[in-house]
Design a protein around this motif. Structure first.
Motif, PDB file in Angstrom:
ATOM      1  N   GLY A   1       9.607  38.887 -15.284  1.00 61.21           N
ATOM      2  CA  GLY A   1      10.425  38.612 -16.464  1.00 61.21           C
ATOM      3  C   GLY A   1      11.882  38.444 -16.076  1.00 61.21           C
ATOM      4  N   ASN A   2      12.781  38.755 -17.009  1.00 61.92           N
ATOM      5  CA  ASN A   2      14.210  38.706 -16.723  1.00 61.92           C
ATOM      6  C   ASN A   2      14.899  39.801 -17.528  1.00 61.92           C
ATOM      7  N   GLN A   3      16.204  39.787 -17.560  1.00 59.99           N
ATOM      8  CA  GLN A   3      16.944  40.852 -18.259  1.00 59.99           C
ATOM      9  C   GLN A   3      16.730  40.806 -19.760  1.00 59.99           C
ATOM     10  N   GLN A   4      16.367  39.667 -20.299  1.00 63.44           N
ATOM     11  CA  GLN A   4      16.182  39.533 -21.740  1.00 63.44           C
ATOM     12  C   GLN A   4      14.730  39.744 -22.178  1.00 63.44           C
ATOM     13  N   SER A   5      13.784  39.400 -21.310  1.00 61.26           N
ATOM     14  CA  SER A   5      12.379  39.385 -21.732  1.00 61.26           C
ATOM     15  C   SER A   5      11.473  40.114 -20.751  1.00 61.26           C
ATOM     16  N   ALA A   6      10.477  40.794 -21.334  1.00 56.18           N
ATOM     17  CA  ALA A   6       9.385  41.362 -20.551  1.00 56.18           C
ATOM     18  C   ALA A   6       8.134  40.551 -20.849  1.00 56.18           C
ATOM     19  N   ARG A   7       7.338  40.312 -19.830  1.00 56.97           N
ATOM     20  CA  ARG A   7       6.164  39.468 -19.984  1.00 56.97           C
ATOM     21  C   ARG A   7       4.936  40.240 -19.524  1.00 56.97           C
ATOM     22  N   LEU A   8       3.960  40.309 -20.413  1.00 56.06           N
ATOM     23  CA  LEU A   8       2.741  41.055 -20.148  1.00 56.06           C
ATOM     24  C   LEU A   8       1.528  40.153 -20.329  1.00 56.06           C
ATOM     25  N   LEU A   9       0.472  40.497 -19.627  1.00 57.25           N
ATOM     26  CA  LEU A   9      -0.785  39.780 -19.763  1.00 57.25           C
ATOM     27  C   LEU A   9      -1.877  40.794 -20.074  1.00 57.25           C
ATOM     28  N   ALA A  10      -2.448  40.683 -21.266  1.00 53.96           N
ATOM     29  CA  ALA A  10      -3.544  41.557 -21.668  1.00 53.96           C
ATOM     30  C   ALA A  10      -4.857  40.871 -21.312  1.00 53.96           C
ATOM     31  N   VAL A  11      -5.589  41.467 -20.385  1.00 49.01           N
ATOM     32  CA  VAL A  11      -6.837  40.886 -19.904  1.00 49.01           C
ATOM     33  C   VAL A  11      -8.008  41.558 -20.624  1.00 49.01           C
ATOM     34  N   PRO A  12      -8.882  40.767 -21.273  1.00 52.43           N
ATOM     35  CA  PRO A  12      -9.968  41.366 -22.057  1.00 52.43           C
ATOM     36  C   PRO A  12     -11.160  41.769 -21.202  1.00 52.43           C
ATOM     37  N   ALA A  13     -11.927  42.697 -21.682  1.00 53.50           N
ATOM     38  CA  ALA A  13     -13.212  43.030 -21.069  1.00 53.50           C
ATOM     39  C   ALA A  13     -14.223  41.962 -21.476  1.00 53.50           C
ATOM     40  N   ASP A  14     -14.993  41.489 -20.533  1.00 49.51           N
ATOM     41  CA  ASP A  14     -16.055  40.513 -20.797  1.00 49.51           C
ATOM     42  C   ASP A  14     -15.539  39.248 -21.472  1.00 49.51           C
ATOM     43  N   GLN A  15     -14.266  38.915 -21.239  1.00 54.86           N
ATOM     44  CA  GLN A  15     -13.670  37.669 -21.727  1.00 54.86           C
ATOM     45  C   GLN A  15     -13.748  37.514 -23.250  1.00 54.86           C
TER      46      GLN A  15
END
Length: 314
Positions: A261-275
Motif C-alpha cells: 500500500g502507501n501512506q494513504q491506503s492499506a490494501r488487503l486481499l480476503a481469500v475465500p475457502a473453497d473459492q
C-alpha cells in the motif's frame, strides 16, 4: 458445430526425446483456440505436424476431413499457416510475396487481385508494399506473414505467436481481424502471451511435457486459479487493523493477505475457502464497522496462476 480440424493420438519422437505424447483434440468452425505451454512443451512440433510440415510419428490429423499424410495436397489447400517468426522470402517485396502465394495457391487472376487488396487493407500494408520484406520492421514482417497465411481464405488457420513484435495498436488491429474472420474458420493460436487468450480465444488448451494438461474455456481455467473469488479491498491506512478484524469475522474467509500500500491506503486481499463467493459478506462486514471503502473488487483468478500450476513440473 462442424469439426474442421481433428487431431487423434498425435505423437512425435526425436531420438530419445518425446516431443509430443498422445495429443488429441478437435477444433470446430467458429472456434479460436489458444494453444499454450512453456518452452519445449511440444507446441511448435504439434503445429508443424498439423500443417503437414512434419510427418506424425503416430496418430493422425484431419483437416476438413482430409488426412494430412494420405491426402496432403487437399488438406494443405484448406490451411493457412504462419510459423513462428513469420519467415518468408526476404528479397521479395511484400506485394510480390502476396502475388506469389496466391498463384501457388491456385487462385484465379480476378480472385488474386480481390484477395490481395482485401488483406492489404485489413492489415494496413499500403506503405510497405514495394519494400523488400527483409527491410521491414519485425512488426511489419509479422503482418505480411499473416497476410500471406490468410490471403487464400483458408478454413483452418494456424498461427504461431501472431502478435509477437507488434505494438499495442497493431495487436489490437490483428485481434480485431481474427475476431472478424473467426466465424467461419477454425483458428489455433500458439502463444505465450496469456492476455491473448483472454482477448480473443473461445477456448484454451495447455500442453506440458508433450501432453495436454487442460482443455477448457478461459473462464473455466480462471475459476480453477488459486485466487478465484478473492476480494481486493482498499481502506484508509489508519483503518487497516479495523478492516482486518472485520474480515476475520466473515464466514468463509480462509485468510487475509496484506498487499503493498502507501501512506494513504492499506490494501488487503480476503481469500475465500473453497473459492466461495464472499464479496457481499465482506462489503457488509466492513461497512457495518463504519470503515469507508476506497475500492473493492472481486478477483476472477489469473490465467498465469493456473498456467504455472499446471506446467510447473515441465
Amino acid at each position: 458445430m462442424q469439426t474442421l480440424l481433428g487431431i487423434r493420438n498425435l505423437s512425435k519422437r526425436f531420438g530419445p526425446i518425446v516431443a509430443v505424447d498422445d495429443v488429441s483434440f478437435q477444433v470446430a468452425r467458429g472456434e479460436v483456440v489458444g494453444f499454450l505451454g512453456p518452452n519445449a512443451a511440444g507446441k511448435t512440433t504439434t503445429m508443424r505436424m498439423v500443417a503437414g510440415y512434419l510427418p506424425p510419428g503416430d496418430g493422425s490429423v484431419a483437416v476438413c476431413g482430409h488426412d494430412v499424410v494420405r491426402d496432403a495436397h487437399a488438406a494443405q489447400a484448406r490451411i493457412g499457416y504462419m510459423p513462428e517468426g513469420a519467415p518468408s522470402y526476404g528479397d521479395m517485396s511484400a506485394l510480390s510475396l502476396l502475388r506469389f502465394v496466391t498463384r501457388i495457391r491456385g487462385l484465379s487472376a480476378a480472385d488474386r487481385k480481390r484477395r490481395i487488396d482485401e488483406v492489404i487493407d485489413r492489415l494496413h500494408l499500403e506503405g510497405v508494399l514495394h519494400r523488400p520484406v527483409e527491410t521491414l520492421s519485425k512488426g511489419f514482417k509479422r503482418r505480411v506473414g499473416l497476410a500471406a497465411a490468410i490471403v487464400h481464405d483458408p478454413d483452418v488457420l494456424i498461427l504461431d505467436e501472431p502478435t509477437d513484435g507488434l505494438d499495442p495498436n497493431q495487436k489490437y488491429e490483428v485481434r480485431n481481424l481474427l475476431r472478424e474472420i473467426a466465424g467461419n474458420k477454425a483458428i489455433i493460436i500458439s502463444t505465450h502471451i496469456l492476455e491473448e487468450v483472454e482477448a480473443i480465444c473461445s477456448r484454451a488448451i495447455i500442453i506440458a511435457r508433450g501432453q495436454v494438461v487442460a482443455d477448457a474455456l478461459p473462464d473455466e481455467l480462471q475459476a480453477r486459479a488459486p485466487g478465484h473469488n478473492a476480494v481486493y479491498l482498499s481502506v484508509a491506512a489508519d483503518r487497516e487493523a479495523a478492516a482486518r478484524s472485520a474480515l476475520e469475522a466473515v464466514e468463509g474467509v480462509a485468510r487475509i493477505d496484506a498487499l503493498s500500500g502507501n501512506q494513504q491506503s492499506a490494501r488487503l486481499l480476503a481469500v475465500p475457502a473453497d473459492q466461495q463467493d464472499i464479496l457481499d459478506a465482506v462489503r457488509k462486514a466492513v461497512a457495518n464497522d463504519g470503515i469507508e471503502i476506497q475500492e473493492i473488487r472481486l478477483e476472477r483468478g489469473r490465467l498465469d496462476d493456473i498456467f504455472r500450476e499446471l506446467t510447473k513440473a515441465a
